[in-house]
Design a protein around this motif. Sequence first.
Motif, PDB file in Angstrom:
ATOM      1  N   VAL A   1     -41.409 -25.761  78.746  1.00 52.71           N
ATOM      2  CA  VAL A   1     -41.570 -27.208  78.799  1.00 52.71           C
ATOM      3  C   VAL A   1     -40.123 -27.600  78.838  1.00 52.71           C
ATOM      4  N   GLU A   2     -39.887 -28.475  79.538  1.00 49.72           N
ATOM      5  CA  GLU A   2     -38.334 -29.173  79.544  1.00 49.72           C
ATOM      6  C   GLU A   2     -38.688 -30.581  79.857  1.00 49.72           C
ATOM      7  N   VAL A   3     -37.978 -31.296  78.600  1.00 45.59           N
ATOM      8  CA  VAL A   3     -38.114 -32.821  78.625  1.00 45.59           C
ATOM      9  C   VAL A   3     -36.598 -33.263  78.411  1.00 45.59           C
ATOM     10  N   ARG A   4     -36.286 -34.473  79.252  1.00 41.75           N
ATOM     11  CA  ARG A   4     -34.982 -35.016  79.242  1.00 41.75           C
ATOM     12  C   ARG A   4     -35.148 -36.693  79.208  1.00 41.75           C
ATOM     13  N   GLU A   5     -34.750 -37.205  78.150  1.00 45.03           N
ATOM     14  CA  GLU A   5     -34.604 -38.745  78.131  1.00 45.03           C
ATOM     15  C   GLU A   5     -35.939 -39.347  78.471  1.00 45.03           C
ATOM     16  N   LEU A   6     -37.030 -38.675  77.695  1.00 46.12           N
ATOM     17  CA  LEU A   6     -38.606 -39.192  78.165  1.00 46.12           C
ATOM     18  C   LEU A   6     -38.432 -40.648  77.614  1.00 46.12           C
ATOM     19  N   ARG A   7     -39.231 -41.495  78.186  1.00 48.49           N
ATOM     20  CA  ARG A   7     -39.588 -42.795  77.470  1.00 48.49           C
ATOM     21  C   ARG A   7     -41.035 -43.246  78.043  1.00 48.49           C
ATOM     22  N   LYS A   8     -41.526 -43.934  77.138  1.00 49.30           N
ATOM     23  CA  LYS A   8     -42.946 -44.549  77.431  1.00 49.30           C
ATOM     24  C   LYS A   8     -42.944 -45.914  76.847  1.00 49.30           C
ATOM     25  N   ILE A   9     -42.695 -47.033  77.847  1.00 46.87           N
ATOM     26  CA  ILE A   9     -42.562 -48.337  77.111  1.00 46.87           C
ATOM     27  C   ILE A   9     -43.621 -49.130  77.436  1.00 46.87           C
ATOM     28  N   TYR A  10     -44.175 -50.017  76.316  1.00 44.09           N
ATOM     29  CA  TYR A  10     -45.186 -50.885  76.493  1.00 44.09           C
ATOM     30  C   TYR A  10     -44.682 -52.246  76.461  1.00 44.09           C
ATOM     31  N   GLY A  11     -44.726 -52.902  77.022  1.00 43.77           N
ATOM     32  CA  GLY A  11     -43.964 -54.303  77.078  1.00 43.77           C
ATOM     33  C   GLY A  11     -42.467 -54.286  76.501  1.00 43.77           C
ATOM     34  N   HIS A  12     -42.344 -54.938  75.346  1.00 46.27           N
ATOM     35  CA  HIS A  12     -41.151 -54.618  74.467  1.00 46.27           C
ATOM     36  C   HIS A  12     -40.950 -53.464  73.398  1.00 46.27           C
ATOM     37  N   PHE A  13     -42.226 -52.719  73.543  1.00 48.46           N
ATOM     38  CA  PHE A  13     -42.317 -51.666  72.461  1.00 48.46           C
ATOM     39  C   PHE A  13     -41.913 -50.282  73.158  1.00 48.46           C
ATOM     40  N   ALA A  14     -41.187 -49.552  72.542  1.00 50.26           N
ATOM     41  CA  ALA A  14     -40.860 -48.244  73.113  1.00 50.26           C
ATOM     42  C   ALA A  14     -41.629 -47.242  72.241  1.00 50.26           C
ATOM     43  N   ALA A  15     -42.887 -46.583  72.816  1.00 52.13           N
ATOM     44  CA  ALA A  15     -43.583 -45.719  72.036  1.00 52.13           C
ATOM     45  C   ALA A  15     -43.005 -44.259  72.175  1.00 52.13           C
ATOM     46  N   VAL A  16     -42.246 -43.799  73.053  1.00 52.98           N
ATOM     47  CA  VAL A  16     -41.546 -42.770  73.263  1.00 52.98           C
ATOM     48  C   VAL A  16     -39.825 -43.166  73.660  1.00 52.98           C
TER      49      VAL A  16
ATOM     50  N   GLY B   1     -37.464 -41.006  82.704  1.00 55.15           N
ATOM     51  CA  GLY B   1     -36.913 -39.583  82.057  1.00 55.15           C
ATOM     52  C   GLY B   1     -37.607 -38.575  83.006  1.00 55.15           C
ATOM     53  N   ASP B   2     -37.343 -37.276  82.677  1.00 60.42           N
ATOM     54  CA  ASP B   2     -37.581 -35.902  83.232  1.00 60.42           C
ATOM     55  C   ASP B   2     -38.572 -35.103  82.444  1.00 60.42           C
ATOM     56  N   ALA B   3     -39.498 -34.510  82.934  1.00 59.25           N
ATOM     57  CA  ALA B   3     -40.405 -33.539  82.301  1.00 59.25           C
ATOM     58  C   ALA B   3     -40.881 -32.481  83.313  1.00 59.25           C
ATOM     59  N   ARG B   4     -40.897 -31.198  82.708  1.00 52.94           N
ATOM     60  CA  ARG B   4     -41.264 -30.082  83.620  1.00 52.94           C
ATOM     61  C   ARG B   4     -42.250 -29.327  82.715  1.00 52.94           C
ATOM     62  N   VAL B   5     -43.391 -28.935  83.089  1.00 48.19           N
ATOM     63  CA  VAL B   5     -44.290 -28.039  82.302  1.00 48.19           C
ATOM     64  C   VAL B   5     -44.711 -26.820  83.341  1.00 48.19           C
ATOM     65  N   LEU B   6     -44.242 -25.730  82.871  1.00 50.31           N
ATOM     66  CA  LEU B   6     -44.409 -24.726  83.747  1.00 50.31           C
ATOM     67  C   LEU B   6     -43.850 -24.938  85.140  1.00 50.31           C
ATOM     68  N   GLY B   7     -42.775 -25.529  84.951  1.00 49.02           N
ATOM     69  CA  GLY B   7     -41.791 -25.927  86.314  1.00 49.02           C
ATOM     70  C   GLY B   7     -42.383 -26.825  87.192  1.00 49.02           C
ATOM     71  N   VAL B   8     -43.510 -27.621  86.578  1.00 51.30           N
ATOM     72  CA  VAL B   8     -43.915 -28.640  87.609  1.00 51.30           C
ATOM     73  C   VAL B   8     -43.900 -30.170  86.690  1.00 51.30           C
TER      74      VAL B   8
END
Length: 300
Positions: A8-23, A62-69
């Motif tokens: 697993v590789e995660v870079r600058e991962l974000r999840k935004i709901y309206g004005h709220f950043a869950a991640v 952001g970027d995410a790779r899980v098992l290269g995908v």
Amino acid sequence: MTTHENVVEVRELRKIYGHFAAVDGIDFDIHRGETFALLGPNGAGKSTTIEILEGYRDRTSGDARVLGVDPGRGGLDWKARLGIVLQSSGESGNVTVIEQLRHFAALYPNPRDVDEVIAAVGLQEKAGTLIRKLSGGQRRRVDVAVGIVGRPELLFLDEPTTGFDPEARRSFWDLIRTLQSEGTTILLTTHYLDEAAQLGDRAGVIAGGRMVDLAPIGELGGADARTPLVRWREAGEQREQRTDAPGALVAALIDRLGPEPDALEVIRPSLEDVYLDLIGRETSTSDDAEPTTTETEVAR
């Protein structure tokens, strides 16, 4: 992101709901064959992160790779390489353990032998029992059996022992150690800090959608957070001192104050102490607005 040793590789991962950043811009890797514990309080963003990595939830950026995908684009072949054990299962209670396992095994191109899986989770004597008649700990073992029957390269365990009694938890840990010895990569979320300490190789601590620390289990919080604390009362005042040599400090106190210094105690910080300190620091420095009820519901 092309490191072959990382599952697993995660870079600058974000999840935004309206004005709220869950991640809110997290980074981490999970190495092949390790157990990585993702820790944090309710609402910190753990489940959102995992659902993105499982391909169930889209990320904002952001970027995410899980098992290269990219998990947002993973097909059936990619999904067959994953094992997922959710916080609560949706299994039918009107089928037997072996019927459940045979059903799921048929969905994978190279499944484990069903009888071997049932033996691995310690349910040989319950193979012909209806799932609804099993205890909570036994049903959780069925969940894990479903998660590993497809021979996954990466296993997601989301709060796997919630509601277990101490004996059932210890038995479950033995099962996970067996999977670890076979080389299965595991992403674990848990509110039990002793569980993370027992099973995890490294851990990331999330608070407010941010990664506040990332280190091997024994190094979380840094050296200062794990330095023993000597506390005593002298001249009517509570005193304390952190030291790498608590025995020498206690000896010096005895020389000065007599054989039984008042209220003397030596505290060696546990993983729970370190974790609570990390979360407390993040809470005290955060100036984010409180999320709305709707935002809280989605920012798991």
